[in-house]
Design an enzyme around this catalytic site. Structure first.
Site, PDB file in Angstrom:
ATOM      1  N   LYS A 257     129.493 114.072  61.385  1.00  0.00           N
ATOM      2  CA  LYS A 257     129.169 114.454  62.761  1.00  0.00           C
ATOM      3  C   LYS A 257     129.246 115.969  62.926  1.00  0.00           C
ATOM      4  O   LYS A 257     128.329 116.601  63.475  1.00  0.00           O
ATOM      5  CB  LYS A 257     130.132 113.786  63.736  1.00  0.00           C
ATOM      6  CG  LYS A 257     129.872 114.143  65.197  1.00  0.00           C
ATOM      7  CD  LYS A 257     131.116 114.039  66.049  1.00  0.00           C
ATOM      8  CE  LYS A 257     132.022 115.227  65.836  1.00  0.00           C
ATOM      9  NZ  LYS A 257     133.141 115.287  66.804  1.00  0.00           N
ATOM     10  N   CYS A 333     129.613 101.137  86.147  1.00  0.00           N
ATOM     11  CA  CYS A 333     128.431 100.286  85.950  1.00  0.00           C
ATOM     12  C   CYS A 333     127.702 100.009  87.264  1.00  0.00           C
ATOM     13  O   CYS A 333     126.465  99.908  87.290  1.00  0.00           O
ATOM     14  CB  CYS A 333     128.840  98.975  85.289  1.00  0.00           C
ATOM     15  SG  CYS A 333     129.523  99.164  83.625  1.00  0.00           S
ATOM     16  N   CYS A 342     120.976  97.284  80.892  1.00  0.00           N
ATOM     17  CA  CYS A 342     122.123  97.440  79.993  1.00  0.00           C
ATOM     18  C   CYS A 342     122.833  96.103  79.790  1.00  0.00           C
ATOM     19  O   CYS A 342     123.356  95.527  80.754  1.00  0.00           O
ATOM     20  CB  CYS A 342     123.098  98.461  80.570  1.00  0.00           C
ATOM     21  SG  CYS A 342     124.617  98.667  79.597  1.00  0.00           S
TER      22      CYS A 342
END
Length: 365
Positions: A257, A333, A342
């Site tokens: 990364k 959410c 999603c």
């Protein structure tokens, strides 16, 4: 048997053999024809008591039968070969096609034909990912996440020489592991005030360096990694950082990364997607990867379908999205624009997944 009858038998046998030879004018030997001649010869010896006419009719009958069998075998082989050819052609066309382009820009009158094999095998990609990406961009347009002001691209001294900037980018990425951007940015500010150059860090003792970077995660180990990596840069890379992911990953405390992000920010070259805990978590929640367990597997699956033109953007975009909305604990959410697309959000709203509530720190009395 008279001498006349024997002569007739030899005459007709010779004609039969001569006929077989004419059927193969190129003179090549055929196993089937050899077998025919052997059959005729053996029959003429074993049936020498037969009448010449009867013997000749038997030979002709056998020749006709053998010829019919041979022709039928050829037809069967031709059909089989045609079937195989059509099947292989169909299979080949199923996998790829030929793209033909005509280039008339040449000064010659003849056209040049360029062929290109176009692979039509479809790669897997998540449904509605473009719409999801646009929704995340919309939610991130305010750029109010910590990564927008304190990411690795904001920690270096813009007025320093490029070689020093690249070194500072590398150090900031090494500090960022298991550490919030706010803590990493503060440590980088102290290091820059101290003098964040290769020569100065090599002259700094471990105790002082530890005090400068504390309280980043695993700060004691990072002191050792920074000092060891800095020594390698001084001795092997003439005071600069490596210019490839492979070489960067060989430095102490540097993983894939960090290497991909360092190549992007430090060298301006996109070599891959930098997948941290935010990118890894969100990619699994959105269904952009197939239940990966490690960031490296997530990176491999993302790079398999996501257009390379988006590799540089997706890390910064998802990290900020994970810091503000799709948080590891208490994700928002209900207000997320990607809720309907999603899988994780649908499970949270329906109650199939219980989202962990946000932990509030108790005020000390």
């Amino acid at each position: 048997m008279s001498s006349k009858e024997i002569g007739l038998a030899k005459k007709y046998s010779f004609r039969a053999r001569k006929k077989i030879g004419k059927e193969n004018p190129d003179g090549s030997s055929n196993p089937v024809e050899k077998e025919e001649r052997l059959v005729i010869k053996s029959e003429s010896k074993s049936n020498s008591s037969l009448h010449p006419v009867e013997h000749t009719s038997v030979s002709r009958t056998k020749l006709e039968k053998l010829k019919v069998n041979q022709d039928s075998e050829k037809n069967e082989n031709t059909e089989i070969n045609n079937d195989d050819t059509s099947y292989s052609a169909h299979k080949k066309n199923h996998k790829s096609t030929i793209k033909i382009e005509y280039d008339s820009s040449s000064s010659h009158s003849q056209l040049e034909v360029k062929t290109e094999v176009v692979d039509k095998r479809c790669k897997w990609e998540p449904e509605n990912w473009i719409q999801v990406l646009e929704n995340i961009r919309e939610m991130r347009k305010e750029k109010d996440a910590p990564v927008d002001d304190m990411g690795c691209d904001k920690c270096s001294d813009e007025d320093a020489p490029p070689q020093v900037i690249r070194y500072q980018v590398l150090v900031s990425l090494m500090l960022s592991s298991q550490t919030k951007d706010q803590v990493t940015h503060a440590a980088m500010q102290r290091l820059r005030a101290h003098g964040l150059t290769i020569d100065n860090i090599l002259d700094t003792d471990d105790t002082t360096l530890g005090q400068l970077i504390y309280p980043v995660g695993f700060w004691k180990s990072k002191v050792k990694y920074i000092k060891a990596a800095t020594r390698i840069l001084k001795d092997e890379y003439d005071g600069d950082i490596p210019d490839s992911v492979e070489k960067l990953c060989k430095l102490p405390g540097v993983g894939p990364k960090m290497a991909h992000l360092c190549m992007n920010v430090g060298w301006g070259t996109v070599t891959g997607i930098g997948v941290d805990t935010h990118v890894h978590r969100i990619s699994n929640r959105l269904g952009w990867v197939r239940d990966t367990k490690t960031p490296e597997k997530t990176r491999a699956q993302l790079e398999d379908w996501l257009p390379q033109s988006l590799w540089s953007e997706v890390n910064h975009l998802l990290v900020g999205f994970g810091q503000t909305i799709c948080r590891p604990v208490g994700p928002q959410c209900a207000t997320c624009l990607t809720l309907d697309l999603c899988p994780y959000g649908q499970d949270v709203i329906s109650g199939r997944i219980k989202s962990s509530p946000i932990k509030h720190k108790k005020n000390k009395k």
